[in-house]
Design a protein around this motif. Structure first.
Motif, PDB file in Angstrom:
ATOM      1  N   LYS A 131      48.543  26.559  41.808  1.00  0.00           N
ATOM      2  CA  LYS A 131      49.409  26.924  40.686  1.00  0.00           C
ATOM      3  C   LYS A 131      48.698  26.557  39.382  1.00  0.00           C
ATOM      4  O   LYS A 131      49.131  25.679  38.628  1.00  0.00           O
ATOM      5  CB  LYS A 131      50.743  26.187  40.795  1.00  0.00           C
ATOM      6  CG  LYS A 131      51.615  26.623  41.974  1.00  0.00           C
ATOM      7  CD  LYS A 131      52.942  25.886  41.943  1.00  0.00           C
ATOM      8  CE  LYS A 131      53.871  26.362  43.035  1.00  0.00           C
ATOM      9  NZ  LYS A 131      55.179  25.657  43.004  1.00  0.00           N
ATOM     10  N   TYR A 132      47.571  27.228  39.132  1.00  0.00           N
ATOM     11  CA  TYR A 132      46.716  26.806  38.026  1.00  0.00           C
ATOM     12  C   TYR A 132      47.417  26.926  36.672  1.00  0.00           C
ATOM     13  O   TYR A 132      47.107  26.188  35.730  1.00  0.00           O
ATOM     14  CB  TYR A 132      45.412  27.605  38.026  1.00  0.00           C
ATOM     15  CG  TYR A 132      45.567  29.057  37.643  1.00  0.00           C
ATOM     16  CD1 TYR A 132      45.541  29.460  36.317  1.00  0.00           C
ATOM     17  CD2 TYR A 132      45.745  30.040  38.615  1.00  0.00           C
ATOM     18  CE1 TYR A 132      45.682  30.789  35.966  1.00  0.00           C
ATOM     19  CE2 TYR A 132      45.890  31.366  38.277  1.00  0.00           C
ATOM     20  CZ  TYR A 132      45.852  31.735  36.959  1.00  0.00           C
ATOM     21  OH  TYR A 132      46.011  33.054  36.610  1.00  0.00           O
ATOM     22  N   GLU A 133      48.389  27.854  36.563  1.00  0.00           N
ATOM     23  CA  GLU A 133      49.066  28.027  35.276  1.00  0.00           C
ATOM     24  C   GLU A 133      49.759  26.745  34.814  1.00  0.00           C
ATOM     25  O   GLU A 133      49.949  26.532  33.614  1.00  0.00           O
ATOM     26  CB  GLU A 133      50.097  29.151  35.370  1.00  0.00           C
ATOM     27  CG  GLU A 133      49.501  30.525  35.637  1.00  0.00           C
ATOM     28  CD  GLU A 133      49.527  30.869  37.122  1.00  0.00           C
ATOM     29  OE1 GLU A 133      49.611  29.922  37.938  1.00  0.00           O
ATOM     30  OE2 GLU A 133      49.438  32.055  37.455  1.00  0.00           O
ATOM     31  N   ASP A 134      50.146  25.901  35.765  1.00  0.00           N
ATOM     32  CA  ASP A 134      50.830  24.653  35.404  1.00  0.00           C
ATOM     33  C   ASP A 134      49.915  23.680  34.664  1.00  0.00           C
ATOM     34  O   ASP A 134      50.396  22.720  34.039  1.00  0.00           O
ATOM     35  CB  ASP A 134      51.371  23.954  36.660  1.00  0.00           C
ATOM     36  CG  ASP A 134      52.490  24.736  37.328  1.00  0.00           C
ATOM     37  OD1 ASP A 134      53.020  25.664  36.693  1.00  0.00           O
ATOM     38  OD2 ASP A 134      52.814  24.437  38.492  1.00  0.00           O
ATOM     39  N   PHE A 135      48.611  23.902  34.748  1.00  0.00           N
ATOM     40  CA  PHE A 135      47.661  22.941  34.173  1.00  0.00           C
ATOM     41  C   PHE A 135      46.849  23.523  33.012  1.00  0.00           C
ATOM     42  O   PHE A 135      46.024  22.825  32.426  1.00  0.00           O
ATOM     43  CB  PHE A 135      46.687  22.465  35.259  1.00  0.00           C
ATOM     44  CG  PHE A 135      47.373  21.921  36.488  1.00  0.00           C
ATOM     45  CD1 PHE A 135      47.847  20.613  36.509  1.00  0.00           C
ATOM     46  CD2 PHE A 135      47.553  22.707  37.613  1.00  0.00           C
ATOM     47  CE1 PHE A 135      48.477  20.108  37.633  1.00  0.00           C
ATOM     48  CE2 PHE A 135      48.179  22.209  38.743  1.00  0.00           C
ATOM     49  CZ  PHE A 135      48.648  20.915  38.757  1.00  0.00           C
ATOM     50  N   ILE A 136      47.067  24.794  32.698  1.00  0.00           N
ATOM     51  CA  ILE A 136      46.280  25.457  31.662  1.00  0.00           C
ATOM     52  C   ILE A 136      46.810  25.090  30.269  1.00  0.00           C
ATOM     53  O   ILE A 136      48.019  25.061  30.031  1.00  0.00           O
ATOM     54  CB  ILE A 136      46.334  26.990  31.842  1.00  0.00           C
ATOM     55  CG1 ILE A 136      45.629  27.400  33.141  1.00  0.00           C
ATOM     56  CG2 ILE A 136      45.715  27.703  30.653  1.00  0.00           C
ATOM     57  CD1 ILE A 136      44.154  27.129  33.152  1.00  0.00           C
ATOM     58  N   TYR A 137      45.899  24.822  29.342  1.00  0.00           N
ATOM     59  CA  TYR A 137      46.286  24.573  27.948  1.00  0.00           C
ATOM     60  C   TYR A 137      46.535  25.909  27.243  1.00  0.00           C
ATOM     61  O   TYR A 137      45.751  26.854  27.375  1.00  0.00           O
ATOM     62  CB  TYR A 137      45.192  23.802  27.205  1.00  0.00           C
ATOM     63  CG  TYR A 137      45.024  22.369  27.662  1.00  0.00           C
ATOM     64  CD1 TYR A 137      45.998  21.421  27.379  1.00  0.00           C
ATOM     65  CD2 TYR A 137      43.909  21.974  28.382  1.00  0.00           C
ATOM     66  CE1 TYR A 137      45.854  20.107  27.805  1.00  0.00           C
ATOM     67  CE2 TYR A 137      43.756  20.667  28.812  1.00  0.00           C
ATOM     68  CZ  TYR A 137      44.734  19.742  28.518  1.00  0.00           C
ATOM     69  OH  TYR A 137      44.588  18.445  28.952  1.00  0.00           O
ATOM     70  N   ARG A 138      47.631  25.984  26.497  1.00  0.00           N
ATOM     71  CA  ARG A 138      47.990  27.226  25.806  1.00  0.00           C
ATOM     72  C   ARG A 138      47.465  27.271  24.371  1.00  0.00           C
ATOM     73  O   ARG A 138      47.347  28.342  23.782  1.00  0.00           O
ATOM     74  CB  ARG A 138      49.518  27.386  25.784  1.00  0.00           C
ATOM     75  CG  ARG A 138      50.165  27.327  27.162  1.00  0.00           C
ATOM     76  CD  ARG A 138      49.697  28.442  28.058  1.00  0.00           C
ATOM     77  NE  ARG A 138      50.289  28.357  29.383  1.00  0.00           N
ATOM     78  CZ  ARG A 138      49.934  29.112  30.414  1.00  0.00           C
ATOM     79  NH1 ARG A 138      48.971  30.011  30.266  1.00  0.00           N
ATOM     80  NH2 ARG A 138      50.523  28.975  31.587  1.00  0.00           N
ATOM     81  N   ASP A 139      47.193  26.125  23.809  1.00  0.00           N
ATOM     82  CA  ASP A 139      46.750  26.072  22.409  1.00  0.00           C
ATOM     83  C   ASP A 139      45.252  26.356  22.339  1.00  0.00           C
ATOM     84  O   ASP A 139      44.430  25.512  22.673  1.00  0.00           O
ATOM     85  CB  ASP A 139      47.069  24.702  21.806  1.00  0.00           C
ATOM     86  CG  ASP A 139      46.708  24.635  20.331  1.00  0.00           C
ATOM     87  OD1 ASP A 139      46.285  25.660  19.769  1.00  0.00           O
ATOM     88  OD2 ASP A 139      46.855  23.550  19.743  1.00  0.00           O
TER      89      ASP A 139
END
Length: 275
Positions: A131-139
């Motif tokens: 579930k890589y999206e849980d750890f991705i930085y959005r900024d």
């Protein structure tokens, strides 16, 4: 245990028929199995190891380095699918377990997926999560068009290649802008093309602006120094240009134009050659 999931330099405290025991920072010992010893180690000597848990959930040290440490990502191949989750190859004798609760997309044997090594604090074991999206930085405010970044290619979609940027951000390289073979798991250099409203980044494999043509011109010169002549010209097909040079026809024409103006090549009816 502070050392779990990390690379640590630990001191050998004693030997046994099973291997060497290493001192942990917060007290206690961990076994480095005999198979990882060279035979000339001594008590008091420091040795660099990776600590994880074996098939019986006992802490164990190894001198092998996995594809990813704790809180890091890597592309890993699925080795076994069970009703409780999947096991993926992370480069160690014991495969990394990804429980069902950490599977965000279907994982089948033989497939390669982006997996993050995590700590299961309930069991004090290392597990994987896709579930890589849980750890991705959005900024992504710190990125500007033209910035060079290291990317890990982890998924092919209809639009192109999804990539992990600097281990923390998500980006996309569009398929119609790729002119060389790319494989899932490759680490390559890319350049920020633009920052999207959703925080993700569009990238390309060649530098932007004038630098792009300079890089292309340099590549053509390198090939010409070996082959002396290239049977490519303005009317050559995009496919033949891509096959010989790994670049688009537009990029090729701009690059040879630069070389021609610099009087470094001759452009003939059937190809180009060094002056």
């Amino acid at each position: 245990m502070k050392e779990l999931g990390k690379i640590s330099s630990l001191v050998i405290t004693r030997f046994s028929p099973n291997g060497a025991y290493l001192a942990l920072e917060e007290g206690g010992e961990v076994l480095l199995p005999k198979g990882y010893l060279k035979g000339n180690e001594k008590e008091g000597e420091e040795i660099e190891v990776f600590v994880y848990t074996d098939s019986e959930d006992r802490p164990v040290a190894v001198t092998q380095i996995p594809k990813a440490l704790l809180d890091e990502f890597a592309v890993m191949e699925v080795k076994q699918v069970t009703k409780f989750g999947v096991f993926v190859d992370w480069g160690l004798p014991k495969d990394l377990f990804v429980p069902n609760a950490e599977i965000g997309r279907r994982m089948e044997e033989g497939q390669k997926h982006l997996v993050r090594v995590c700590m299961d604090f309930r069991t004090n074991r290392l597990i994987g999560s896709n579930k890589y999206e849980d750890f991705i930085y959005r900024d992504t405010q710190g990125f500007e068009p033209g910035d060079q970044v290291d990317v890990l290619i982890f998924e092919l979609t209809d639009l192109g290649y999804k990539v992990l940027i600097e281990g923390s951000f998500e980006g996309l390289i569009y398929a119609n802008e790729v002119f060389k073979p790319l494989r899932i798991g490759d680490v390559v250099k890319a350049y920020v093309k633009k920052r999207r409203d959703d925080g993700k980044l569009d990238l390309q494999l060649t530098p932007m602006g004038r630098e792009k043509y300079e890089e292309g011109a340099e590549k053509i010169l390198e090939v010409l120094k070996v082959r002396k002549f290239l049977p490519l010209h303005d009317k050559s097909s995009p496919e033949s240009i891509k096959e010989l040079l790994g670049m688009s026809k537009k990029h090729f024409k701009q690059s040879i134009g630069q070389l021609y103006k610099a009087k470094m090549i001759l452009i003939k009816d059937d190809g180009i050659e060094l002056v």
